[in-house]
Design a protein around this motif. Structure first.
Motif, mmCIF file in Angstrom:
data_model
loop_
_atom_site.group_PDB
_atom_site.id
_atom_site.type_symbol
_atom_site.label_atom_id
_atom_site.label_comp_id
_atom_site.label_asym_id
_atom_site.label_seq_id
_atom_site.Cartn_x
_atom_site.Cartn_y
_atom_site.Cartn_z
ATOM 1 N N ARG A 71 -49.299 -42.864 14.195
ATOM 2 C CA ARG A 71 -48.050 -43.543 13.834
ATOM 3 C C ARG A 71 -47.962 -44.824 14.647
ATOM 4 O O ARG A 71 -47.770 -44.793 15.862
ATOM 5 N N HIS A 72 -48.132 -45.940 13.981
ATOM 6 C CA HIS A 72 -48.253 -47.217 14.675
ATOM 7 C C HIS A 72 -47.039 -47.596 15.529
ATOM 8 O O HIS A 72 -47.222 -48.070 16.660
ATOM 9 N N PRO A 73 -45.787 -47.440 15.053
ATOM 10 C CA PRO A 73 -44.664 -47.884 15.889
ATOM 11 C C PRO A 73 -44.629 -47.218 17.271
ATOM 12 O O PRO A 73 -44.207 -47.845 18.237
ATOM 13 N N ILE A 74 -45.087 -45.974 17.377
ATOM 14 C CA ILE A 74 -45.059 -45.288 18.678
ATOM 15 C C ILE A 74 -46.421 -45.281 19.365
ATOM 16 O O ILE A 74 -46.546 -44.797 20.486
ATOM 17 N N ARG A 75 -47.456 -45.783 18.680
ATOM 18 C CA ARG A 75 -48.817 -45.832 19.231
ATOM 19 C C ARG A 75 -49.292 -44.455 19.706
ATOM 20 O O ARG A 75 -49.856 -44.306 20.773
ATOM 21 N N HIS A 76 -49.049 -43.466 18.875
ATOM 22 C CA HIS A 76 -49.467 -42.085 19.152
ATOM 23 C C HIS A 76 -49.996 -41.447 17.877
ATOM 24 O O HIS A 76 -49.578 -41.800 16.777
ATOM 25 N N ARG A 77 -50.873 -40.487 18.055
ATOM 26 C CA ARG A 77 -51.200 -39.531 16.994
ATOM 27 C C ARG A 77 -50.286 -38.346 17.277
ATOM 28 O O ARG A 77 -50.599 -37.519 18.127
ATOM 29 N N ASP A 78 -49.141 -38.328 16.645
ATOM 30 C CA ASP A 78 -48.177 -37.278 16.955
ATOM 31 C C ASP A 78 -48.318 -36.099 16.012
ATOM 32 O O ASP A 78 -48.880 -36.192 14.933
ATOM 33 N N TRP A 79 -47.835 -34.951 16.481
ATOM 34 C CA TRP A 79 -47.809 -33.746 15.657
ATOM 35 C C TRP A 79 -46.559 -33.790 14.803
ATOM 36 O O TRP A 79 -45.480 -34.146 15.265
ATOM 37 N N ALA A 163 -45.220 -23.554 18.857
ATOM 38 C CA ALA A 163 -44.666 -24.850 18.463
ATOM 39 C C ALA A 163 -43.289 -25.045 19.106
ATOM 40 O O ALA A 163 -42.980 -26.136 19.607
ATOM 41 N N VAL A 164 -42.470 -23.997 19.119
ATOM 42 C CA VAL A 164 -41.153 -24.074 19.770
ATOM 43 C C VAL A 164 -41.323 -24.399 21.247
ATOM 44 O O VAL A 164 -40.644 -25.276 21.793
ATOM 45 N N THR A 165 -42.243 -23.720 21.921
ATOM 46 C CA THR A 165 -42.484 -23.967 23.345
ATOM 47 C C THR A 165 -42.933 -25.410 23.579
ATOM 48 O O THR A 165 -42.467 -26.078 24.509
ATOM 49 N N ALA A 166 -43.838 -25.905 22.745
ATOM 50 C CA ALA A 166 -44.310 -27.283 22.892
ATOM 51 C C ALA A 166 -43.164 -28.284 22.736
ATOM 52 O O ALA A 166 -43.105 -29.291 23.449
ATOM 53 N N VAL A 167 -42.240 -28.014 21.815
ATOM 54 C CA VAL A 167 -41.066 -28.880 21.645
ATOM 55 C C VAL A 167 -40.190 -28.809 22.891
ATOM 56 O O VAL A 167 -39.794 -29.835 23.452
ATOM 57 N N LEU A 168 -39.888 -27.602 23.349
ATOM 58 C CA LEU A 168 -38.991 -27.445 24.501
ATOM 59 C C LEU A 168 -39.586 -28.009 25.787
ATOM 60 O O LEU A 168 -38.847 -28.444 26.675
ATOM 61 N N GLU A 169 -40.908 -28.018 25.884
ATOM 62 C CA GLU A 169 -41.565 -28.575 27.062
ATOM 63 C C GLU A 169 -41.846 -30.071 26.926
ATOM 64 O O GLU A 169 -42.419 -30.681 27.832
ATOM 65 N N GLY A 170 -41.457 -30.670 25.805
ATOM 66 C CA GLY A 170 -41.622 -32.106 25.611
ATOM 67 C C GLY A 170 -43.037 -32.543 25.289
ATOM 68 O O GLY A 170 -43.366 -33.721 25.378
ATOM 69 N N ARG A 171 -43.886 -31.612 24.870
ATOM 70 C CA ARG A 171 -45.270 -31.961 24.528
ATOM 71 C C ARG A 171 -45.403 -32.426 23.094
ATOM 72 O O ARG A 171 -46.361 -33.100 22.743
ATOM 73 N N MET A 172 -44.458 -32.042 22.235
ATOM 74 C CA MET A 172 -44.401 -32.529 20.854
ATOM 75 C C MET A 172 -43.006 -33.121 20.683
ATOM 76 O O MET A 172 -42.009 -32.411 20.819
ATOM 77 N N ARG A 173 -42.945 -34.445 20.400
ATOM 78 C CA ARG A 173 -41.668 -35.148 20.434
ATOM 79 C C ARG A 173 -41.203 -35.676 19.086
ATOM 80 O O ARG A 173 -40.198 -36.380 19.018
ATOM 81 N N ASN A 174 -41.905 -35.365 18.019
ATOM 82 C CA ASN A 174 -41.468 -35.800 16.702
ATOM 83 C C ASN A 174 -40.146 -35.101 16.379
ATOM 84 O O ASN A 174 -40.064 -33.874 16.374
ATOM 85 N N GLY A 175 -39.111 -35.879 16.111
ATOM 86 C CA GLY A 175 -37.779 -35.321 15.908
ATOM 87 C C GLY A 175 -37.673 -34.382 14.726
ATOM 88 O O GLY A 175 -37.002 -33.341 14.796
ATOM 89 N N ILE A 176 -38.320 -34.724 13.622
ATOM 90 C CA ILE A 176 -38.234 -33.875 12.432
ATOM 91 C C ILE A 176 -38.979 -32.568 12.673
ATOM 92 O O ILE A 176 -38.511 -31.494 12.284
ATOM 93 N N VAL A 181 -38.939 -26.803 13.390
ATOM 94 C CA VAL A 181 -39.442 -25.551 13.976
ATOM 95 C C VAL A 181 -38.335 -24.801 14.702
ATOM 96 O O VAL A 181 -38.298 -23.563 14.662
ATOM 97 N N LEU A 182 -37.405 -25.520 15.353
ATOM 98 C CA LEU A 182 -36.296 -24.825 16.018
ATOM 99 C C LEU A 182 -35.375 -24.162 15.000
ATOM 100 O O LEU A 182 -34.930 -23.023 15.196
ATOM 101 N N ALA A 183 -35.092 -24.867 13.890
ATOM 102 C CA ALA A 183 -34.238 -24.281 12.851
ATOM 103 C C ALA A 183 -34.914 -23.080 12.200
ATOM 104 O O ALA A 183 -34.271 -22.054 11.939
ATOM 105 N N ALA A 184 -36.219 -23.174 11.946
ATOM 106 C CA ALA A 184 -36.937 -22.045 11.340
ATOM 107 C C ALA A 184 -36.946 -20.849 12.284
ATOM 108 O O ALA A 184 -36.700 -19.710 11.857
ATOM 109 N N ALA A 185 -37.216 -21.079 13.556
ATOM 110 C CA ALA A 185 -37.244 -19.980 14.525
ATOM 111 C C ALA A 185 -35.879 -19.302 14.615
ATOM 112 O O ALA A 185 -35.788 -18.068 14.653
ATOM 113 N N GLU A 186 -34.831 -20.096 14.629
ATOM 114 C CA GLU A 186 -33.493 -19.514 14.725
ATOM 115 C C GLU A 186 -33.121 -18.774 13.436
ATOM 116 O O GLU A 186 -32.542 -17.698 13.477
#
Length: 195
Positions: A71-79, A163-176, A181-186
């Motif tokens: 993703r060019h605007p953030i200069r990352h290959r994000d999940w 995936a939930v753990t990676a989000v909560l630990e800030g390792r995956m930062r894509n908002g959507i 994943v948080l909504a699905a887990a809940e």
């Protein structure tokens, strides 16, 4: 506020005002609106967005389908989770989600559940993303042609809890991805006996 059912976003349209096209882009436009609010005359520029859909594709083993791409605007290959624009005139969001799951992941799903809808950046664009839970997945026969940033998409099946753990630990930062994943887990937790 004592009634939790009253906790909701409220539509509001300022009186008067004008809107002009500042930049016509290939995918999105930039608009400048002038309007009255609380006795002041305000000017706001924002990206006029088509809207989008995203899919939490969950297999029978409780794994979520993740894709990684540049993703060019953030200069990352994000999940990310599979997602795409509402760019087909008149196409309902769920149908767009079905199309995007096929195009991005070569998958179909027999069961579709709306999870939530989110405004991604309400101070900078008017994008709304409708997120769905897709289950009972089947691989499709033909792969779609992918180019540009999609040419080298990496696909991984990851346990939803990881995936939930990676989000909560800030390792995956894509908002959507985070919301999905948080909504699905809940949702799955609440569906369990005693949840």
């Amino acid at each position: 506020m004592t009634d939790p059912a009253l906790l909701r976003d409220e539509p509001f349209t300022p009186a008067g005002g004008s809107s002009e096209l500042v930049f016509a882009g290939k995918v999105w436009d930039v608009r400048r609106d002038t309007f009255g609010y609380n006795g002041d005359q305000l000017v706001r520029e924002y990206v006029a967005h088509t809207g989008a859909v995203a899919i939490v594709a969950l297999d029978a083993d409780g794994r979520v389908l993740l894709i990684q791409q540049y993703r060019h605007p953030i200069r990352h290959r994000d999940w990310e989770i599979p997602a795409g624009l509402l760019d087909v005139a008149g196409e309902p969001p769920e149908q767009a989600a079905r199309r995007e799951l096929a195009e991005e992941a070569d998958m179909t799903a027999a069961e579709w559940t709306p999870l939530t809808s989110v405004f991604t950046t309400p101070g900078g664009n008017d994008e709304i993303v409708h997120i769905y839970l897709a289950q009972h997945l089947t691989r499709t026969d033909g792969a779609f042609d992918r180019d540009g940033e999609e040419a080298d998409i990496r696909v991984e099946w990851v346990p939803l809890a990881d995936a939930v753990t990676a989000v909560l630990e800030g390792r995956m930062r894509n908002g959507i991805l985070a919301v999905g994943v948080l909504a699905a887990a809940e949702r799955l937790r609440r569906a369990e006996p005693g949840g």
